[in-house]
Design an enzyme around this catalytic site. Structure first.
Site, PDB file in Angstrom:
ATOM      1  N   LYS A  19       7.523  -4.205  -5.043  1.00 57.03           N
ATOM      2  CA  LYS A  19       6.456  -5.331  -4.667  1.00 57.03           C
ATOM      3  C   LYS A  19       5.425  -3.777  -3.851  1.00 57.03           C
ATOM      4  O   LYS A  19       4.952  -3.441  -3.747  1.00 57.03           O
ATOM      5  CB  LYS A  19       6.690  -5.884  -3.561  1.00 57.03           C
ATOM      6  CG  LYS A  19       7.064  -7.533  -4.920  1.00 57.03           C
ATOM      7  CD  LYS A  19       7.533  -8.458  -3.111  1.00 57.03           C
ATOM      8  CE  LYS A  19       8.760  -7.956  -2.405  1.00 57.03           C
ATOM      9  NZ  LYS A  19       9.381  -8.379  -1.538  1.00 57.03           N
ATOM     10  N   ARG A  59      16.797   3.934  -0.128  1.00 59.38           N
ATOM     11  CA  ARG A  59      15.013   3.493   0.189  1.00 59.38           C
ATOM     12  C   ARG A  59      15.140   4.093   2.081  1.00 59.38           C
ATOM     13  O   ARG A  59      16.323   3.823   3.032  1.00 59.38           O
ATOM     14  CB  ARG A  59      14.775   1.852   0.262  1.00 59.38           C
ATOM     15  CG  ARG A  59      13.360   1.973   1.080  1.00 59.38           C
ATOM     16  CD  ARG A  59      12.767   0.309   0.316  1.00 59.38           C
ATOM     17  NE  ARG A  59      13.208  -1.088   1.384  1.00 59.38           N
ATOM     18  CZ  ARG A  59      12.920  -1.989   0.902  1.00 59.38           C
ATOM     19  NH1 ARG A  59      12.138  -2.164  -0.005  1.00 59.38           N
ATOM     20  NH2 ARG A  59      13.007  -3.107   1.708  1.00 59.38           N
ATOM     21  N   ARG A  69      14.401   2.181   6.582  1.00 63.01           N
ATOM     22  CA  ARG A  69      13.888   1.546   8.218  1.00 63.01           C
ATOM     23  C   ARG A  69      15.682   0.408   8.714  1.00 63.01           C
ATOM     24  O   ARG A  69      16.743   0.175   8.397  1.00 63.01           O
ATOM     25  CB  ARG A  69      13.093  -0.238   6.336  1.00 63.01           C
ATOM     26  CG  ARG A  69      11.917  -0.332   7.079  1.00 63.01           C
ATOM     27  CD  ARG A  69      11.724  -0.857   5.955  1.00 63.01           C
ATOM     28  NE  ARG A  69      12.205  -1.914   5.533  1.00 63.01           N
ATOM     29  CZ  ARG A  69      11.706  -3.938   5.495  1.00 63.01           C
ATOM     30  NH1 ARG A  69      10.934  -3.583   3.837  1.00 63.01           N
ATOM     31  NH2 ARG A  69      12.179  -4.659   5.232  1.00 63.01           N
TER      32      ARG A  69
HETATM   33  P1  ADP Z   1      11.563  -7.203   2.451  1.00 63.52           P
HETATM   34  O1  ADP Z   1      11.458  -8.160   1.240  1.00 63.52           O
HETATM   35  O2  ADP Z   1      12.383  -5.828   2.270  1.00 63.52           O
HETATM   36  O3  ADP Z   1      12.692  -7.755   3.350  1.00 63.52           O
HETATM   37  P2  ADP Z   1       9.215  -7.862   4.357  1.00 63.52           P
HETATM   38  O4  ADP Z   1       8.954  -6.450   4.686  1.00 63.52           O
HETATM   39  O5  ADP Z   1       9.181  -7.844   3.116  1.00 63.52           O
HETATM   40  O6  ADP Z   1      10.759  -7.214   3.516  1.00 63.52           O
HETATM   41  O7  ADP Z   1      10.261  -8.725   5.466  1.00 63.52           O
HETATM   42  C1  ADP Z   1      10.705  -8.047   6.237  1.00 63.52           C
HETATM   43  C2  ADP Z   1      11.584  -8.750   7.035  1.00 63.52           C
HETATM   44  O8  ADP Z   1      10.036  -9.600   7.997  1.00 63.52           O
HETATM   45  C3  ADP Z   1      11.984  -9.600   6.780  1.00 63.52           C
HETATM   46  O9  ADP Z   1      13.425  -9.901   6.664  1.00 63.52           O
HETATM   47  C4  ADP Z   1      12.166 -10.974   7.858  1.00 63.52           C
HETATM   48  O10 ADP Z   1      12.750 -10.891   8.648  1.00 63.52           O
HETATM   49  C5  ADP Z   1      10.669 -11.066   8.277  1.00 63.52           C
HETATM   50  N1  ADP Z   1       9.578 -11.734   7.071  1.00 63.52           N
HETATM   51  C6  ADP Z   1       8.352 -11.086   6.124  1.00 63.52           C
HETATM   52  N2  ADP Z   1       8.322 -12.169   5.877  1.00 63.52           N
HETATM   53  C7  ADP Z   1       8.575 -13.050   6.074  1.00 63.52           C
HETATM   54  C8  ADP Z   1       7.508 -14.962   6.288  1.00 63.52           C
HETATM   55  N3  ADP Z   1       7.159 -15.119   5.166  1.00 63.52           N
HETATM   56  N4  ADP Z   1       8.579 -15.681   6.292  1.00 63.52           N
HETATM   57  C9  ADP Z   1       9.657 -15.662   7.234  1.00 63.52           C
HETATM   58  N5  ADP Z   1       9.653 -13.572   7.879  1.00 63.52           N
HETATM   59  C10 ADP Z   1       9.566 -13.238   7.115  1.00 63.52           C
END
Ligand code: ADP
Ligand code: ZN
Length: 213
Positions: A13, A128, A160
């Site tokens: 993504k 990653r 990360r």
């Molecule tokens: P991934 O999809 O690899 O988990 P993201 O960068 O999308 O990584 O999100 C990292 C973290 O940020 C999530 O695990 C969560 O803790 C928080 N987060 C991101 N977007 C949201 C959301 N829409 N609602 C709640 N928590 C979120």
């Protein structure tokens, strides 16, 4: 164009979002990235979400929705946007439509899903790595040219915090299947769902996305 993009972690993504944003001239807005920057900058928001994000749980809906509402009010999001990582559950999806977009007189044009099987996403996530400065993604199979130093900005390239162990990664994938995947039905009913196969090269997947939009 107003788009949301979702898919299991490791589907690519982040990489595809950057390409879409460039092609359509819209900002790619990632809630995960907003949270990680806030944590790094030790802002008030960062302090609130630090523990939650590092352990792979979800930030509370009300806080996340407020963050997105504010971000979408910015000048650069008025002509369109790509939202990556939001909405992540039905409540957030409803808030986006009813509380955020409807108020501004807009609606979504497309909900893009990039799909890959679970084994593929696990393998990708475990390998990653990302630049701590500009966020660019790498993988142990395709590292930066020199010594874990970012090709683009020279920043340090590391795993990360929430990608370090398999249990945290599996927890995030479980959350995706339980809470985010059901959004497919919602967007399908509205006729805006676009499903794309995430297996293949970056260029191949991007070509599928452009064709689907
Ligand atoms: P991934 O999809 O690899 O988990 P993201 O960068 O999308 O990584 O999100 C990292 C973290 O940020 C999530 O695990 C969560 O803790 C928080 N987060 C991101 N977007 C949201 C959301 N829409 N609602 C709640 N928590 C979120
Ligand atoms: Zn960099």
């Amino acid at each position: 164009m107003r788009i949301v993009i979702f898919g299991p972690q490791g589907a690519g993504k982040g990489t595809q979002s950057a390409l879409i944003a460039e092609k359509y001239g819209i900002p790619a807005i990632s809630t995960g990235e907003i949270f990680r920057w806030a944590i790094k900058g030790r802002t008030a928001l960062g302090t609130k979400v630090l523990e939650i994000v590092d352990s792979g749980r979800l930030v509370p809906d009300e806080l996340t929705i407020e963050v997105v509402r504010e971000r979408l009010e910015a000048e650069d999001a008025q002509e369109g946007f790509l939202l990556d990582g939001f909405p992540r559950n039905l409540h957030q999806a409803e808030a986006l439509d009813e509380d955020i977009l409807a108020e501004q007189g807009y609606k979504l044009d497309a909900a893009l899903v990039i799909d890959v099987p679970e084994e593929v996403s696990l393998r990708r996530l475990l390998g990653r790595r990302a630049c701590t400065k500009c966020g660019r993604n790498y993988h142990i199979d395709s590292p930066p040219k020199e010594n874990w130093t970012c090709d683009v900005c020279g920043g340090e390239v590391v795993a990360r915090q929430d990608d370090h162990d398999e249990a945290t990664i599996r927890g995030r994938l479980d959350l995706y299947h339980e809470q985010t995947e059901p959004l497919k039905a919602l967007y399908k009913d509205r006729g805006i769902l676009r499903e794309v196969d995430g297996i293949g090269s970056t260029d191949e997947v991007f070509a599928r996305i452009v064709a689907s939009l």
